[in-house]
Scaffold this active site. Structure first.
Site, PDB file in Angstrom:
ATOM      1  N   CYS A  10       6.374   0.167   7.245  1.00 35.49           N
ATOM      2  CA  CYS A  10       5.824   1.354   6.600  1.00 35.49           C
ATOM      3  C   CYS A  10       7.126   1.663   5.653  1.00 35.49           C
ATOM      4  CB  CYS A  10       5.449   2.527   7.568  1.00 35.49           C
ATOM      5  SG  CYS A  10       5.191   3.994   6.611  1.00 35.49           S
ATOM      6  N   LEU A  11       6.931   1.993   4.355  1.00 37.95           N
ATOM      7  CA  LEU A  11       7.836   2.332   3.367  1.00 37.95           C
ATOM      8  C   LEU A  11       8.784   3.615   3.848  1.00 37.95           C
ATOM      9  CD1 LEU A  11       6.172   1.427  -0.124  1.00 37.95           C
ATOM     10  CD2 LEU A  11       7.863   0.192   1.370  1.00 37.95           C
TER      11      LEU A  11
ATOM     12  N   HIS B  56      -4.049   1.582   7.715  1.00 37.99           N
ATOM     13  CA  HIS B  56      -2.726   2.084   7.665  1.00 37.99           C
ATOM     14  C   HIS B  56      -2.566   3.308   6.721  1.00 37.99           C
ATOM     15  CE1 HIS B  56       1.683   1.564   7.835  1.00 37.99           C
ATOM     16  NE2 HIS B  56       1.617   2.439   6.852  1.00 37.99           N
ATOM     17  N   GLU B  57      -3.031   2.940   5.407  1.00 37.70           N
ATOM     18  CA  GLU B  57      -2.967   3.932   4.401  1.00 37.70           C
ATOM     19  C   GLU B  57      -3.821   5.197   4.646  1.00 37.70           C
ATOM     20  OE1 GLU B  57      -0.479   3.716   2.739  1.00 37.70           O
ATOM     21  OE2 GLU B  57      -0.330   1.606   3.195  1.00 37.70           O
TER      22      GLU B  57
ATOM     23  N   HIS C 293      -2.240   7.676   6.973  1.00 34.38           N
ATOM     24  CA  HIS C 293      -1.107   8.581   6.379  1.00 34.38           C
ATOM     25  C   HIS C 293      -1.937   9.951   5.869  1.00 34.38           C
ATOM     26  CE1 HIS C 293       2.507   6.542   6.278  1.00 34.38           C
ATOM     27  NE2 HIS C 293       2.042   5.367   5.637  1.00 34.38           N
TER      28      HIS C 293
ATOM     29  N   GLY D 290       0.784  -1.118   0.057  1.00 39.36           N
ATOM     30  CA  GLY D 290      -0.109  -0.088  -0.001  1.00 39.36           C
ATOM     31  C   GLY D 290       0.665   1.093  -0.041  1.00 39.36           C
TER      32      GLY D 290
ATOM     33  N   GLN E 272       3.201  10.099   1.185  1.00 40.51           N
ATOM     34  CA  GLN E 272       4.628   9.326   1.359  1.00 40.51           C
ATOM     35  C   GLN E 272       5.533   9.746   0.065  1.00 40.51           C
ATOM     36  OE1 GLN E 272       2.583   5.184   2.192  1.00 40.51           O
ATOM     37  NE2 GLN E 272       4.468   5.027   3.239  1.00 40.51           N
TER      38      GLN E 272
END
Ligand code: NI
Length: 187
Positions: A98-99, A140-141, A144, A47, A52
């Site tokens: 997380c990226l 999670h997304e 963000h 995702g 991000q």
């Protein structure tokens, strides 16, 4: 398509509330979504949210998967101005990554089932229900888009760990119930 630079923990764009997209059919939004999918795939994520990649708009891409093993075969969902509602079904803890926080993982409690609604790139309404890993990815997304990162959702920072150290048994029994590494979100 272009690989985009991923903002990492400490960049203020990750803490800002993202603004609505407005017109989901705008060519710039279509390009951003395509670039985000390419960037997510390249980084091994499941995702990715626009903040991000330094774009503070309410756009996410997410894989509708029940386990990481499916991630290669599944087409990503593009969600514009998404909304989530938790459904009955309780909550569960699992490790997330997380990226934007490379290498680290931690236990986060999330609703097990959610309903989502968004627009697609043609401006049509997309809605559905998600559970398990897919529900976790969406939560999670969407966090963000509010400037919330997974460690801010953790209730016990003792489970915050480098992924490479999670092969060691964690000292506290409560952590052993959850399989580290395999199931968590990395978005
Ligand atoms: Ni993330």
């Amino acid at each position: 398509m272009t690989l985009l630079k991923i903002a990492r923990l400490g960049h203020p764009v990750l803490l800002a509330r993202a603004r609505p997209v407005g017109d989901p059919t705008a060519p710039a939004i279509r390009k951003l979504a395509a670039d985000m999918i390419e960037t997510m795939r390249d980084a091994g994520g499941i995702g990715l949210a626009a903040p991000q990649v330094h774009e503070s708009v309410r756009l996410v891409v997410a894989l509708p998967i029940a386990s990481r093993e499916e991630s290669r075969a599944v087409e990503p969902l593009v969600l514009v101005d998404p909304e989530l509602v938790p459904l009955d079904g309780g909550s569960e803890e699992a490790f997330e990554g997380c990226l934007s926080i490379p290498g680290l993982r931690g236990l986060v409690r999330r609703a097990r089932r959610v309903a989502f609604r968004a627009l697609d790139l043609a401006g049509r309404t997309v809605e559905g229900e998600a559970e398990g890993l897919f529900a976790r990815i969406l939560q999670h997304e969407l966090d963000h888009l509010e400037g919330v990162l997974f460690p801010m959702r953790m209730t016990d920072l003792r489970s915050l760990a480098f992924e490479s150290e999670l092969r060691h048994p964690l000292a506290d029994d409560s952590f052993r119930a959850t399989t580290p590494g395999g199931e968590g979100d990395r978005g």
